[in-house]
Design an enzyme around this catalytic site. Sequence first.
Site, PDB file in Angstrom:
ATOM      1  CB  CYS A  79      77.573  51.957 -18.064  1.00  0.00           C
ATOM      2  SG  CYS A  79      76.786  53.620 -18.542  1.00  0.00           S
TER       3      CYS A  79
ATOM      4  NE  ARG B 185      82.472  50.047 -15.167  1.00  0.00           N
ATOM      5  CZ  ARG B 185      83.697  50.128 -15.764  1.00  0.00           C
ATOM      6  NH1 ARG B 185      84.632  49.416 -14.922  1.00  0.00           N
ATOM      7  NH2 ARG B 185      84.001  50.463 -16.649  1.00  0.00           N
TER       8      ARG B 185
ATOM      9  CD1 TRP C  27      77.285  58.039 -13.093  1.00  0.00           C
ATOM     10  CD2 TRP C  27      77.529  58.824 -15.421  1.00  0.00           C
ATOM     11  NE1 TRP C  27      77.544  59.329 -13.201  1.00  0.00           N
ATOM     12  CE2 TRP C  27      77.830  59.735 -14.401  1.00  0.00           C
ATOM     13  CE3 TRP C  27      77.856  58.949 -16.759  1.00  0.00           C
ATOM     14  CZ2 TRP C  27      78.191  61.018 -14.783  1.00  0.00           C
ATOM     15  CZ3 TRP C  27      78.402  60.158 -17.092  1.00  0.00           C
ATOM     16  CH2 TRP C  27      78.390  61.165 -16.140  1.00  0.00           C
TER      17      TRP C  27
ATOM     18  CG  ASN D 100      80.530  51.843 -20.422  1.00  0.00           C
ATOM     19  OD1 ASN D 100      80.088  53.024 -20.350  1.00  0.00           O
ATOM     20  ND2 ASN D 100      81.651  51.348 -19.785  1.00  0.00           N
TER      21      ASN D 100
ATOM     22  CD  GLU E  93      91.474  63.649  -2.853  1.00  0.00           C
ATOM     23  OE1 GLU E  93      91.227  64.250  -3.942  1.00  0.00           O
ATOM     24  OE2 GLU E  93      91.004  62.464  -2.695  1.00  0.00           O
TER      25      GLU E  93
ATOM     26  CE  LYS F  58      87.341  61.739  -2.102  1.00  0.00           C
ATOM     27  NZ  LYS F  58      88.482  61.366  -3.077  1.00  0.00           N
TER      28      LYS F  58
ATOM     29  CD  GLU G 193      84.756  62.606  -4.901  1.00  0.00           C
ATOM     30  OE1 GLU G 193      84.997  62.434  -6.361  1.00  0.00           O
ATOM     31  OE2 GLU G 193      85.354  62.460  -4.001  1.00  0.00           O
TER      32      GLU G 193
ATOM     33  CG  HIS H 135      94.282  87.606  -3.003  1.00  0.00           C
ATOM     34  ND1 HIS H 135      94.793  88.617  -2.853  1.00  0.00           N
ATOM     35  CD2 HIS H 135      95.457  86.901  -2.654  1.00  0.00           C
ATOM     36  CE1 HIS H 135      95.802  89.012  -2.620  1.00  0.00           C
ATOM     37  NE2 HIS H 135      96.365  87.847  -2.432  1.00  0.00           N
TER      38      HIS H 135
ATOM     39  CE  LYS I 278      86.910  53.984  -7.612  1.00  0.00           C
ATOM     40  NZ  LYS I 278      87.413  54.773  -6.681  1.00  0.00           N
TER      41      LYS I 278
HETATM   42  C1  G6P Z   1      86.081  59.774 -11.247  1.00  0.00           C
HETATM   43  C2  G6P Z   1      85.841  59.174  -9.905  1.00  0.00           C
HETATM   44  C3  G6P Z   1      86.918  59.937  -9.116  1.00  0.00           C
HETATM   45  C4  G6P Z   1      88.334  59.815  -9.650  1.00  0.00           C
HETATM   46  C5  G6P Z   1      88.282  60.361 -11.220  1.00  0.00           C
HETATM   47  C6  G6P Z   1      89.436  59.978 -12.116  1.00  0.00           C
HETATM   48  O1  G6P Z   1      85.223  61.007 -11.179  1.00  0.00           O
HETATM   49  O2  G6P Z   1      84.488  59.650  -9.206  1.00  0.00           O
HETATM   50  O3  G6P Z   1      87.300  59.428  -7.869  1.00  0.00           O
HETATM   51  O4  G6P Z   1      89.235  60.833  -9.013  1.00  0.00           O
HETATM   52  O5  G6P Z   1      87.120  59.837 -11.863  1.00  0.00           O
HETATM   53  O6  G6P Z   1      89.604  58.526 -12.343  1.00  0.00           O
HETATM   54  P1  G6P Z   1      90.695  57.817 -12.457  1.00  0.00           P
HETATM   55  O7  G6P Z   1      90.333  56.487 -12.553  1.00  0.00           O
HETATM   56  O8  G6P Z   1      91.349  58.122 -13.758  1.00  0.00           O
HETATM   57  O9  G6P Z   1      91.708  58.259 -11.582  1.00  0.00           O
END
Ligand code: G6P
Length: 612
Positions: A2, A27, A73, A99, A485, A489, A492, A508, A607
């Site tokens: 938010c 956000r 959000w 928020n 990772e 990606k 997401e 497995h 974010k």
């Molecule tokens: C959210 C974001 C991710 C991020 C995670 C942890 O889920 O979408 O991209 O990795 O939070 O956030 P931070 O700010 O603690 O790295």
Amino acid sequence: MCGIVGYIGHRNAYDIVIKGLKLLEYRGYDSAGITLLDNKTYLYKKKGKVSDLEESIKDLPKGGTLGMGHTRWATHGEPNDTNAHPHQSQNGKFIVVHNGIIENYADLKKTLLEKDYSFKSETDTEVFANLLEYFYLQGNMSAEETVRMALSRVVGAYGLVILCADEQDKIITARKGSPLVIGIGQGEYFVASDATPIVEYTKSVIYLNDDDVAVISRDGLQLKTIKSSQSIQPHIQEVDLNIGELDKGGYDHFMLKEIHEQPRSIADTFRGRILPDCSDISLGGLHEVWPKINNARRIIIVACGTSWHAGLVGEYLFEEYARIPVEVEYGSEFRYRNPIIYPDDVVIAISQSGETADTLAAIRIAKAQGALVLGICNVVGSSIPRETHAGVYTHAGPEIGVASTKAFTAQVTILTMMALKLASNRGTISQDKYRMAIKELTIIPEKIERALGSNEYIQYVSEKLKDSTNSIYLGRGYLYPVALEGALKLKEISYIHAEGYPAAEMKHGPIALIDEQMPVVVVATKDSSYEKIVSNIQEVKARKGIIIAIVTEGDTIIKNMAQYVIEVPETAEFLSPILSVIPLQLLSYYIAVMRGSNVDQPRNLAKSVTVE
Ligand code: G6P
């Protein structure tokens, strides 16, 4: 999570608030709303993006020099016009943007229902707006006193901006758990969830602390706490953020810009921290705490999402070089499982935003149990750096794309420097090897530049994969977190189901999924497990999976086995995550673009996750 913007001053509030909301849209972006006080109250809300709100009110009055807005959000109640913020109390006395989560909202709502209050939305925020009004109409209290009193009844987390229709020259704002920054101009003030909407107007800011309540008028600001009406001295800081860093710089998306920024952002991460002759590493933020780190019984890394993946790379680095046992924990699990923490443990919290609620809660537990708690964060002045004993900023610059890219490589760069320095302090690395490792790190930006050169070929591969519904990502050793990772990606931003796995674990379970439709992305650069991963690729090939391999330049063995081969320059094994993640970022980006996804604002994500 938010975005909040508020303004009081002499300019048109609408223009400032709407522009600020667009900058904070990363956000949250399921609905947006705005309130303007201009003798009367104007309240506009709309499901969707800030631009949808803007369009829907283009012919409506937008005057006044005091206003606030919110981009949401959703936590309580689905995204729609009614649940969008701001929320107004029943008789219109209070208007609130929020928020966070008010945890005891159900109890408060029950009490208010008994007092004949009715509710339009399903949100906890509307409950709070009505609670304010209920107290206000009870007695002879100012809006500020009412806010402080109501907050003493609230359990939960909040960043709040509150307007009172009877006090049209004031903004009241309060924080507990959700960040708020106040910008100080000439006869004008700005409030926002982070400094991005503020820096265009002023660099002087106050970061609110938990339990702070600020009452802002055009003539000045008074800072108090929920418990005490005594004014306290605000700590005014200069924020180090440039407006130029907040646009797309000619790229189609922030994510693509941020991927391409990595040669520079990584250089910024180690700049000034490596001696010019590569003989040593100096991390200013850790100077005083090295003795304790050197003698750590154990290192516990806590993080969420992409930062957790960086933490896994950290585990390999610290254990290999510094020979200290490492555990990597999700903040959300750590905080609720009564973990065993010793006073000679070192806890490292990794977070791009510095605001992730679960990570913050985890560090509070570790601190309470006497461990040394360090932070690796990107956002300067955010909550985690303020609550940890010491730490290191990543200095990657603002990351706006919701899918984290340059923050990951910067976090791994810091972990690499920490692990090497710790190894040098503890004598677990020879000085020759230490120098060579540092030297190798300093040339990583050039190698990333070269890896980015595969852009066009990656678009070609993306075209072939864009209609897949599933995919598997495999890696071993340092490249296992990279596989995780890469898979994260992809899911997401393209919404393709993707699973990351240690390559040898494939047999497995996930191997059952492999057929001629299944893309299998294998991170297989030349390292100590190369032969092993070649065997894993054979296993995929035997089941007719579509193999996409990330390999070291000049690799011929895997080239003969895989359908698609993406090359990255050769580097030392411990640096391979920083390099091999680059093609995976680009692959997910192009697949998502080709599928028509909103890359910078993927559905359901935010974010910065400031709720648990
Ligand atoms: C959210 C974001 C991710 C991020 C995670 C942890 O889920 O979408 O991209 O990795 O939070 O956030 P931070 O700010 O603690 O790295």
